[in-house]
Each structure stands twice: as C-alpha cells, then as structure tokens.
Design a protein around this motif. Structure first.
Motif, mmCIF file in Angstrom:
data_model
loop_
_atom_site.group_PDB
_atom_site.id
_atom_site.type_symbol
_atom_site.label_atom_id
_atom_site.label_comp_id
_atom_site.label_asym_id
_atom_site.label_seq_id
_atom_site.Cartn_x
_atom_site.Cartn_y
_atom_site.Cartn_z
ATOM 1 N N VAL A 175 8.603 22.607 -7.954
ATOM 2 C CA VAL A 175 8.924 21.702 -8.362
ATOM 3 C C VAL A 175 8.144 20.390 -9.663
ATOM 4 C CG1 VAL A 175 9.602 19.027 -6.949
ATOM 5 C CG2 VAL A 175 10.392 20.941 -6.187
ATOM 6 N N GLY A 176 6.661 21.085 -9.110
ATOM 7 C CA GLY A 176 5.866 19.899 -9.645
ATOM 8 C C GLY A 176 5.695 19.990 -11.538
ATOM 9 N N PRO A 177 5.940 21.835 -11.131
ATOM 10 C CA PRO A 177 5.809 22.230 -13.358
ATOM 11 C C PRO A 177 7.366 21.770 -13.662
ATOM 12 C CG PRO A 177 5.289 24.270 -11.411
ATOM 13 C CD PRO A 177 5.548 22.696 -10.680
ATOM 14 N N VAL A 178 8.203 22.125 -13.105
ATOM 15 C CA VAL A 178 9.475 21.613 -13.547
ATOM 16 C C VAL A 178 10.050 20.044 -13.747
ATOM 17 C CG1 VAL A 178 12.172 20.828 -12.757
ATOM 18 C CG2 VAL A 178 11.267 23.734 -12.076
ATOM 19 N N LEU A 179 9.226 18.983 -13.330
ATOM 20 C CA LEU A 179 9.173 17.621 -13.805
ATOM 21 C C LEU A 179 8.341 17.597 -14.889
ATOM 22 C CD1 LEU A 179 8.855 16.079 -9.582
ATOM 23 C CD2 LEU A 179 10.627 16.317 -11.421
ATOM 24 N N GLY A 180 7.072 18.705 -14.596
ATOM 25 C CA GLY A 180 6.844 19.123 -15.723
ATOM 26 C C GLY A 180 6.992 18.475 -16.988
ATOM 27 N N ALA A 181 7.807 20.198 -17.164
ATOM 28 C CA ALA A 181 8.813 20.308 -18.200
ATOM 29 C C ALA A 181 9.351 19.530 -18.344
ATOM 30 C CB ALA A 181 9.872 21.835 -17.617
ATOM 31 N N ILE A 182 10.352 18.945 -17.587
ATOM 32 C CA ILE A 182 11.517 17.936 -17.616
ATOM 33 C C ILE A 182 10.733 16.600 -18.713
ATOM 34 C CG2 ILE A 182 12.727 16.085 -16.604
ATOM 35 C CD1 ILE A 182 13.479 18.251 -14.401
ATOM 36 N N ALA A 183 9.605 16.514 -18.137
ATOM 37 C CA ALA A 183 8.933 15.597 -18.698
ATOM 38 C C ALA A 183 8.422 15.734 -20.200
ATOM 39 C CB ALA A 183 7.559 15.230 -17.944
ATOM 40 N N VAL A 184 8.145 16.960 -20.501
ATOM 41 C CA VAL A 184 7.614 17.602 -22.233
ATOM 42 C C VAL A 184 8.926 16.897 -22.419
ATOM 43 C CG1 VAL A 184 7.050 19.242 -23.482
ATOM 44 C CG2 VAL A 184 5.796 18.578 -21.601
ATOM 45 N N VAL A 185 10.129 17.541 -21.822
ATOM 46 C CA VAL A 185 11.963 17.317 -22.950
ATOM 47 C C VAL A 185 12.347 16.050 -23.011
ATOM 48 C CG1 VAL A 185 14.323 18.041 -22.573
ATOM 49 C CG2 VAL A 185 12.445 19.872 -21.714
ATOM 50 N N LEU A 186 11.787 15.270 -22.010
ATOM 51 C CA LEU A 186 12.056 13.529 -22.782
ATOM 52 C C LEU A 186 10.940 12.621 -23.734
ATOM 53 C CD1 LEU A 186 13.050 12.698 -18.430
ATOM 54 C CD2 LEU A 186 14.887 12.709 -20.280
ATOM 55 N N ALA A 187 9.732 13.894 -23.602
ATOM 56 C CA ALA A 187 8.376 12.912 -24.707
ATOM 57 C C ALA A 187 9.590 13.270 -25.829
ATOM 58 C CB ALA A 187 7.528 13.075 -24.044
ATOM 59 N N VAL A 188 10.086 14.303 -26.018
ATOM 60 C CA VAL A 188 10.365 14.977 -27.216
ATOM 61 C C VAL A 188 11.593 14.207 -27.798
ATOM 62 C CG1 VAL A 188 11.519 17.195 -28.727
ATOM 63 C CG2 VAL A 188 9.244 17.998 -27.342
ATOM 64 N N ILE A 189 12.665 13.837 -26.972
ATOM 65 C CA ILE A 189 13.865 13.542 -27.227
ATOM 66 C C ILE A 189 13.372 11.924 -27.416
ATOM 67 C CG2 ILE A 189 15.646 12.364 -26.116
ATOM 68 C CD1 ILE A 189 16.063 14.773 -24.357
ATOM 69 N N SER A 190 11.895 11.121 -27.115
ATOM 70 C CA SER A 190 11.378 9.900 -27.501
ATOM 71 C C SER A 190 11.175 9.818 -28.443
ATOM 72 C CB SER A 190 11.086 9.212 -26.243
ATOM 73 O OG SER A 190 10.733 8.445 -26.652
ATOM 74 N N GLY A 191 10.862 11.060 -28.761
ATOM 75 C CA GLY A 191 9.285 11.122 -30.165
ATOM 76 C C GLY A 191 10.566 11.324 -31.453
ATOM 77 N N ILE A 192 11.737 12.044 -31.103
ATOM 78 C CA ILE A 192 12.548 12.251 -31.959
ATOM 79 C C ILE A 192 13.568 10.720 -32.193
ATOM 80 C CG2 ILE A 192 14.934 12.852 -32.632
ATOM 81 C CD1 ILE A 192 13.865 15.486 -30.868
ATOM 82 N N ARG A 193 13.922 9.657 -31.026
ATOM 83 C CA ARG A 193 14.562 8.972 -31.261
ATOM 84 C C ARG A 193 13.846 7.723 -31.848
ATOM 85 N NH1 ARG A 193 18.945 7.565 -26.966
ATOM 86 N NH2 ARG A 193 17.514 5.108 -28.229
ATOM 87 N N GLY A 194 12.162 7.525 -32.075
ATOM 88 C CA GLY A 194 10.874 7.012 -32.850
ATOM 89 C C GLY A 194 11.329 5.802 -31.403
ATOM 90 N N GLU A 195 10.700 5.976 -30.438
ATOM 91 C CA GLU A 195 10.459 5.153 -29.523
ATOM 92 C C GLU A 195 9.162 5.396 -29.250
ATOM 93 O OE1 GLU A 195 12.067 6.238 -25.783
ATOM 94 O OE2 GLU A 195 14.063 5.714 -26.390
ATOM 95 N N ASP A 196 8.509 4.211 -28.675
ATOM 96 C CA ASP A 196 7.095 4.020 -28.136
ATOM 97 C C ASP A 196 6.150 5.118 -28.296
ATOM 98 O OD1 ASP A 196 4.417 2.922 -28.192
ATOM 99 O OD2 ASP A 196 4.941 1.502 -26.461
ATOM 100 N N ARG A 197 5.237 5.244 -29.312
ATOM 101 C CA ARG A 197 4.421 6.664 -29.340
ATOM 102 C C ARG A 197 3.235 6.858 -27.711
ATOM 103 N NH1 ARG A 197 5.099 10.366 -32.698
ATOM 104 N NH2 ARG A 197 5.877 9.400 -35.176
ATOM 105 N N ARG A 198 3.334 5.397 -27.015
ATOM 106 C CA ARG A 198 2.535 5.568 -26.270
ATOM 107 C C ARG A 198 3.288 5.998 -25.451
ATOM 108 N NH1 ARG A 198 1.107 -0.326 -25.072
ATOM 109 N NH2 ARG A 198 2.709 -0.958 -26.391
ATOM 110 N N PHE A 199 4.640 6.133 -25.032
ATOM 111 C CA PHE A 199 5.281 6.373 -24.128
ATOM 112 C C PHE A 199 5.245 7.774 -23.861
ATOM 113 C CE2 PHE A 199 7.718 2.776 -22.091
ATOM 114 C CZ PHE A 199 7.309 2.131 -21.670
ATOM 115 N N VAL A 200 5.715 8.597 -25.327
ATOM 116 C CA VAL A 200 5.941 10.494 -26.023
ATOM 117 C C VAL A 200 4.406 10.945 -25.232
ATOM 118 C CG1 VAL A 200 5.807 11.624 -27.494
ATOM 119 C CG2 VAL A 200 7.022 9.538 -27.878
ATOM 120 N N GLY A 201 3.187 10.160 -25.995
ATOM 121 C CA GLY A 201 2.219 10.676 -25.267
ATOM 122 C C GLY A 201 1.379 10.978 -23.913
ATOM 123 N N TYR A 202 2.060 9.833 -23.268
ATOM 124 C CA TYR A 202 2.307 9.426 -21.861
ATOM 125 C C TYR A 202 2.663 10.573 -20.972
ATOM 126 C CZ TYR A 202 -0.837 5.268 -22.632
ATOM 127 O OH TYR A 202 -1.542 3.934 -23.077
ATOM 128 N N GLY A 203 3.692 10.665 -21.679
ATOM 129 C CA GLY A 203 4.802 11.843 -20.930
ATOM 130 C C GLY A 203 4.439 12.979 -20.971
#
Length: 152
Positions: A85-113
């Motif tokens: 569960v831990g690494p799967v949630l981590g991988a989901i977080a990385v994918v969501l952060a990449v999507i957030s970065g592509i959409r140009g959302e707040d860079r802090r969320f991208v970095g934290y995610g």
C-alpha cells in the motif's frame, strides 16, 4: 479588460491530491515499519532458538528420508498489505504531481507531492533492503554455529 482569475477550490487541484496520497503513503510505510514492534512477541533468543531448532529438525528429516511436515496456513490480515500500500500510494502521488505540474498548478503542491511520493517508495525500498541484510546476517550466524545445533 482582463477577467480576474478565481482560484479553484483546493479539492479540485491535482497537486493537493498528490500531497494527500504522498502523505498517506509515507504514513503507511511508517506503520508497516513500526507495526511489528507493537505486537507481543517472544524474545529474540527464543525466536533464534526456534529457527535453529526447525533447521535441525528439517535436516534430520531430510537425512533419514522422512517427509517434511505440511506448511502451516497463515491468515492474511490488513498488516500484510501494508508493504504494498505504501509504495502504491507513493506512485499515485508521483503521477498526480506530474499531472499537476503539466496543468501548471501551484509548484508547491507539485514539489510536496513528488517529495512525499518518492519518500514513501524510497523508505519502503530501504526498509526491505535493511531487513534482507539483517536476515542474511542472522542466517549466516545460524549456519556458522550449525555444529552446536546438531550436537546432543
């Protein structure tokens, strides 16, 4: 005239969910690491003695050509899923952060995610490698003292 940009609610931001998934992943990894220390277990000497005794019994059975006993059926609990569960949630977080970065959302969320997701994956990997090293060291110590195990 330019229209003022209204910020999206926090729940509609991909980076926020990356942050949440990364945090949950890190928490799941830490629960998996600290969880066994909360369960009542026999002493380390008793556990090592049981392992050594089982090795001795299996070796004698094999030496005399006797059948080995059937393995015990172990019940699967929620704790058994935590290493996944831990690494799967981590991988989901990385994918969501990449999507957030592509959409140009707040860079802090991208970095934290990205940071929390990568931390969940990395901590799980380091923990498994550490357990593997300690297990090999324990097995080497038992095999080094195999003469004492087979003595009467």
């Amino acid at each position: 005239m330019d229209q003022p940009v209204t910020p999206l609610p926090l729940i509609q931001v991909w980076g926020f969910w990356a942050l949440v998934m990364g945090a949950l992943g890190v928490i799941a990894v830490f629960i998996q690491i600290a969880g066994p220390s909360l369960d009542p277990t026999p002493s380390v000497g008793t556990q090592i003695g049981e392992v050594a005794g089982e090795i001795r019994r299996a070796a004698w059975r094999s030496f005399f050509g006797m059948a080995q006993p059937e393995p015990e059926v172990v019940q699967v609990t929620w704790k058994d899923w935590l290493p996944v569960v831990g690494p799967v949630l981590g991988a989901i977080a990385v994918v969501l952060a990449v999507i957030s970065g592509i959409r140009g959302e707040d860079r802090r969320f991208v970095g934290y995610g990205l940071g929390l997701g990568a931390t969940a994956i990395l901590f799980q990997f380091i923990w498994m490698v550490a357990l593997l090293i300690v297990g090999v060291m324990l097995l080497i110590a038992i095999l080094h003292n195999i003469g004492d195990i087979f003595s009467f």
